[in-house]
Design a protein around this motif. Structure first.
Motif, PDB file in Angstrom:
ATOM      1  N   SER A 182      10.716   8.048   4.365  1.00 30.57           N
ATOM      2  CA  SER A 182       9.907   8.680   3.334  1.00 30.57           C
ATOM      3  C   SER A 182      10.616   9.922   2.799  1.00 30.57           C
ATOM      4  O   SER A 182      11.201  10.702   3.558  1.00 30.57           O
ATOM      5  CB  SER A 182       8.549   9.083   3.905  1.00 30.57           C
ATOM      6  N   GLY A 205       7.892   4.915  -5.016  1.00 36.54           N
ATOM      7  CA  GLY A 205       6.638   4.283  -4.653  1.00 36.54           C
ATOM      8  C   GLY A 205       6.814   3.048  -3.808  1.00 36.54           C
ATOM      9  O   GLY A 205       6.122   2.046  -3.979  1.00 36.54           O
ATOM     10  N   PRO A 208       3.539   2.201   1.469  1.00 38.07           N
ATOM     11  CA  PRO A 208       2.256   2.884   1.639  1.00 38.07           C
ATOM     12  C   PRO A 208       2.176   3.595   2.993  1.00 38.07           C
ATOM     13  O   PRO A 208       2.625   3.063   4.011  1.00 38.07           O
ATOM     14  CB  PRO A 208       1.237   1.745   1.560  1.00 38.07           C
ATOM     15  N   TRP A 213       1.135   6.076  -1.479  1.00 39.00           N
ATOM     16  CA  TRP A 213       2.466   5.473  -1.596  1.00 39.00           C
ATOM     17  C   TRP A 213       3.533   6.548  -1.636  1.00 39.00           C
ATOM     18  O   TRP A 213       3.402   7.539  -2.349  1.00 39.00           O
ATOM     19  CB  TRP A 213       2.539   4.618  -2.859  1.00 39.00           C
ATOM     20  N   HIS A 214       4.591   6.334  -0.857  1.00 34.57           N
ATOM     21  CA  HIS A 214       5.678   7.305  -0.755  1.00 34.57           C
ATOM     22  C   HIS A 214       6.944   6.771  -1.414  1.00 34.57           C
ATOM     23  O   HIS A 214       7.263   5.584  -1.307  1.00 34.57           O
ATOM     24  CB  HIS A 214       6.006   7.593   0.716  1.00 34.57           C
TER      25      HIS A 214
END
Length: 228
Positions: A182, A205, A208, A213-214
């Motif tokens: 992330s 994005g 999740p 969302w990362h």
């Protein structure tokens, strides 16, 4: 090149900053898992290399990377009670039995040559390091790691990842290792950078988490020049 088709359920590294790297954004490949069709290249690592051998214990200085044991289940369950580990891995265990199922699943994934995981030990359990998205034909895999709170601050992740990478590039014969994490996970970003895995780009994005969302950073190293 990314390590084959991405599986959305994969576990990213646990220990991320910035939005774009020179405008480059890593893309997921549009590749299908086709079987029964001849390849136009020789596999980097022959099929059966993993399942044909027992999962090894890998030394890492005073640490050791060993296969998981059924007796580790209570410690694994306790590890995923840690909010940070649970958050970055998007998983929880509600019982020791569930943690035991997680441990038991690794032998099947080793046999399928799709993933592998090791317990990081140094007298006591210190964390986990492993391989995800293994693609032996392309000689590529993704690295994953987490460290228990009591073992942090001693470069446990750095030493474990370095030892596993040396085994992957040397004994196994992989040519590329990736570290996805992330973009909010600054600790993982420091580990990747400190080990010499350059940031190749950002997957926007891509995964999740509990809070939405990362974006995901993608770091990677190869054992040969990218132009070859």
């Amino acid at each position: 090149m990314l390590c084959g088709p991405r599986r959305i359920e994969r576990e990213p590294a646990t220990l991320g900053a910035g939005r774009h790297l020179l405008g480059h954004r890593a893309r997921r490949p549009l590749i299908s898992n086709l079987t029964g069709m001849p390849r136009l290249f020789s596999p980097a690592v022959p099929e059966g290399t993993l399942r044909g051998t027992a999962q090894p214990t890998i030394p890492a200085g005073e640490l050791a990377l060993r296969p998981w044991r059924a007796a580790d289940a209570p410690e694994v369950r306790a590890a995923f009670d840690n909010p940070e580990i649970r958050h970055w891995h998007r998983r929880r265990f509600d019982s020791v039995a569930e943690a035991g199922e997680w441990i038991a699943g690794w032998s099947a994934q080793w046999a399928a040559e799709t993933a592998a995981s090791w317990a990081i030990t140094g007298g006591a359990l210190a964390g986990q390091v492993g391989l995800r998205n293994i693609d032996l034909a392309s000689g590529c895999a993704s690295l994953s790691y987490w460290v228990l709170p009591a073992a942090r601050g001693r470069k446990v992740a750095t030493r474990a990842v370095r030892a596993l990478a040396e085994w992957c590039f040397g004994e196994l014969g992989l040519r590329r290792l990736e570290i996805p994490h992330s973009a909010a996970n600054e600790a993982s970003c420091r580990v990747a950078g400190g080990l010499g895995y350059p940031l190749e780009g950002i997957m926007e994005g891509a995964l999740p988490h509990e809070d939405g969302w990362h974006d995901m950073h993608l770091h990677a190293r190869v054992t040969v020049p990218a132009s070859t």
